[in-house]
Design an enzyme around this catalytic site. Structure first.
Site: not given
Ligand code: E4P
Length: 231
Positions: A84
């Site tokens: 990521k």
């Molecule tokens: C996605 O890859 C992220 O890990 C995640 O969806 C973030 O979600 P949040 O906004 O609930 O922290």
């Protein structure tokens, strides 16, 4: 639309995989931290061994040079790793380099179509618009998913959209209608997706109706020591 689990919790991941409906996992530093002070590499390797698909894990460096160095190491941890990389300028630079090395990138923390355009141009395999966080600031998070899906489709680009920051079951429905390739869902939301009171009432009523007439007769006879003993 495929379903990924958005968690670093081994128990939840095992359960999702056992159900046969989870084909990937996304983690982030906040989710990993929720599991306590773990050995990051060991945890990610374990997740990768359980999940039959891509496992996204995030870099912490802020500059392209550091992101690339981290990503190259992380990519060695398992065959199904996806790195990521944040949707900023340094992230674009890092993504361009990593994709040329065939390291799969999930272009994350994406909040606009413009960011997605650059992530796709850099060669990201996945683009993750964060729906819930946009909703939180009064914007229409799902509109960004719709726009990105349409753009990738129009230009026949190979990147896949992961609808991320999913907060509730309506988000799952909307992501599916928007044509997102994947929705990454928290474990709690995954469990809520299957719930319907009419299903529970229906199951109960079928059993009651059966028992009224059939008594304790079973469909396939009774089981003893895990073996069918009669019908
Ligand atoms: C996605 O890859 C992220 O890990 C995640 O969806 C973030 O979600 P949040 O906004 O609930 O922290």
């Amino acid at each position: 639309m495929r379903l990924f689990l958005d968690t670093a919790n081994i128990g939840h991941i095992r359960h999702g995989v056992e159900l046969g409906i989870i084909s990937g996992v996304t983690t982030n530093p906040s989710l990993v931290s929720k599991e306590g002070k773990v050995n990051y590499q060991k945890l990610v390797k374990e997740i990768c061994s359980i999940v039959p698909g891509p496992v996204s894990t995030e870099v912490l460096s802020q500059d392209a040079h550091g992101m690339i160095a981290e990503a190259r190491e992380i990519a060695k941890w398992a065959g199904n790793i996806v790195v990521k990389i944040p949707a900023n300028l340094e992230g674009v630079k890092a993504t361009s380099v990593l994709c040329k090395e065939n390291i799969k990138v999930n272009f994350t923390l994406c909040f606009s179509l413009n960011q997605a355009l650059l992530g796709a141009a850099a060669g990201a395999a996945f683009i993750s618009p964060f729906v819930g966080r946009l909703d939180d600031i009064g914007e229409d998070g799902m509109k960004v998913v719709v726009d990105i899906v349409q753009f990738l489709d129009y230009y026949q680009l190979p990147a896949q959209v992961i609808a991320a920051s999913i907060r509730h079951t309506q988000h799952c429905i909307m992501a599916a209608k928007a044509g997102a390739h994947i929705a990454t869902v928290p474990y709690k939301v995954l469990l809520q997706m299957i719930q319907h009171p009419l299903t529970d009432i229906g199951v109960k009523r079928f059993i009651q109706d059966w028992e009224k007439v059939m008594g304790d007769q079973k469909v396939i006879g009774s089981m003893k020591n895990n073996r069918l003993v009669g019908s």
